[in-house]
Design a protein around this motif. Sequence first.
Motif, PDB file in Angstrom:
ATOM      1  N   ASN A   1       1.237 -11.170   5.709  1.00 28.09           N
ATOM      2  CA  ASN A   1       0.220 -10.446   6.466  1.00 28.09           C
ATOM      3  C   ASN A   1       0.912  -9.440   7.378  1.00 28.09           C
TER       4      ASN A   1
ATOM      5  N   ASN B   1      -7.006  -4.491  -5.148  1.00 31.45           N
ATOM      6  CA  ASN B   1      -6.736  -5.905  -4.972  1.00 31.45           C
ATOM      7  C   ASN B   1      -6.074  -6.463  -6.225  1.00 31.45           C
TER       8      ASN B   1
ATOM      9  N   TYR C   1      -6.384  -8.757  -1.080  1.00 32.47           N
ATOM     10  CA  TYR C   1      -6.958  -7.436  -0.854  1.00 32.47           C
ATOM     11  C   TYR C   1      -6.009  -6.593   0.005  1.00 32.47           C
ATOM     12  N   TYR C   2      -5.641  -5.425  -0.533  1.00 37.94           N
ATOM     13  CA  TYR C   2      -4.838  -4.449   0.194  1.00 37.94           C
ATOM     14  C   TYR C   2      -5.735  -3.374   0.810  1.00 37.94           C
ATOM     15  N   SER C   3      -6.798  -3.061   0.113  1.00 34.14           N
ATOM     16  CA  SER C   3      -7.790  -2.050   0.469  1.00 34.14           C
ATOM     17  C   SER C   3      -8.917  -2.297  -0.525  1.00 34.14           C
ATOM     18  N   TYR C   4      -9.444  -1.230  -1.146  1.00 35.86           N
ATOM     19  CA  TYR C   4     -10.312  -1.452  -2.301  1.00 35.86           C
ATOM     20  C   TYR C   4      -9.479  -1.898  -3.497  1.00 35.86           C
TER      21      TYR C   4
ATOM     22  N   ALA D   1       0.365  -7.166   2.632  1.00 38.08           N
ATOM     23  CA  ALA D   1      -1.010  -6.688   2.759  1.00 38.08           C
ATOM     24  C   ALA D   1      -1.510  -6.826   4.190  1.00 38.08           C
TER      25      ALA D   1
ATOM     26  N   SER E   1      -7.316  -6.606   8.288  1.00 39.82           N
ATOM     27  CA  SER E   1      -8.207  -5.441   8.257  1.00 39.82           C
ATOM     28  C   SER E   1      -8.882  -5.255   6.889  1.00 39.82           C
ATOM     29  N   THR E   2      -8.739  -6.239   6.010  1.00 40.08           N
ATOM     30  CA  THR E   2      -9.403  -6.193   4.701  1.00 40.08           C
ATOM     31  C   THR E   2     -10.136  -7.516   4.498  1.00 40.08           C
ATOM     32  N   LYS E   3     -10.534  -7.786   3.284  1.00 35.17           N
ATOM     33  CA  LYS E   3     -11.126  -9.091   2.978  1.00 35.17           C
ATOM     34  C   LYS E   3     -10.089 -10.200   3.018  1.00 35.17           C
TER      35      LYS E   3
ATOM     36  N   GLY F   1      -5.076   4.204  -0.523  1.00 35.62           N
ATOM     37  CA  GLY F   1      -5.489   2.834  -0.790  1.00 35.62           C
ATOM     38  C   GLY F   1      -4.891   2.249  -2.050  1.00 35.62           C
TER      39      GLY F   1
ATOM     40  N   LEU G   1       0.812  -1.216   0.000  1.00 38.04           N
ATOM     41  CA  LEU G   1       0.000   0.000   0.000  1.00 38.04           C
ATOM     42  C   LEU G   1       0.845   1.264   0.000  1.00 38.04           C
TER      43      LEU G   1
END
Length: 372
Positions: free
Chosen positions: A294, A255, A250-253, A360, A364-366, A112, A108
């Motif tokens: 992670n 991916n 997923y990093y944020s929105y 990532a 805290s993401t998917k 985002g 990131l």
Amino acid sequence: MPYFQANLQNVRCFNLKRILALVLSVLMVLCLFAGCGKDEEKSPNAPDVNGDGLNKNEVVSGPINPLTGEKVSEDKSDLRPYCVMINNHPDARPSVGLSQASIIYEALAEGGITRMMAVFNDVDGITVGSLRSARPYYISMAQAYDAIYIHAGGSEQAYSDIKTLGIDNMDGVRGARSGEASSYYRDQTRLSQGKNVEHTLFADGSKLASFCKNNYELKHDSSYDNTYGLSFAEDAVSQCTNSSADFTVYYSYYNTTFKYDTDKKCYHAFISGDEYIDGGNNSSIDLANVIVLNVPTKTIDSYGRQAMELTGSGTGYFFTGGKYVEINWTRADRADNFHYTLKDGTPLNLSVGKTWISIAPLDSTKGIVFNG
């Protein structure tokens, strides 16, 4: 002819025939074993030789690229690699030079959006870009390779770290040394397309290499571990306990999706449904391995800049051959390599070829979504 002389000749002929027969038998046995060696079965999940720089995943003798395990004609393992900051904004794609990188990091940045750092064994003769600015955690990644750091600008903390930590670097924004700024250029085609100027900066790898030759020590110290903590094995896929030929990180929105190509026996990376390609040669980026670490991140200022701790220990995933396994990672300090192990502490072996490393904040993401 006397009887005993004739008999002696017959004995000699008989012995000669026996010797010849024995020699022929030995040769046939040797040929049989040689043939069996040629037909020896290789791992069915080994990457094929395909002309894109992805070699068969087999243990080789002689010099290798320590970043990929691939066989090379000349041993350059004592040379420091180059870590290059690559822009991943939609207006900056496709990037140029990624297909020739040995390792690609994605993590990131602000807003985002992710940013990449490509690790090259050598940059001579390679065009790279578009280039982006430095961040402290990317500098930490570069330190894991004792690398020369290539960037275009940076946050004030990044500039402070470069100075205080003595990072050998080339800067396309503030670089004022002879030959430094001239190694970079603006892509006129992208400018004519109306791209914002920050998405148009590229570097001539030959000029980068020339500048570094004149300004930095190009070799690791003799005591440095130039394996970078990496090991490679033909049967690396045998470490994996689960199957997934299609998964999304997923990093944020933002991916990235990785899909396993069963024909080429490698992964390809996708964003927003489009495959990442090298805009310099329009080729795919063939990946033998994908490692997902992670790592929690936090926003530290009003610009949305991120901070992450890349020393200590953590968990992650290793993907190769359409399969995966959960792993652990450790790193003692910023000068140390990343060390990867299976959950039982066994050192992780990589498949021969390129590696994509996703850093990532999975908690805290998917996280990782396994699509198939």
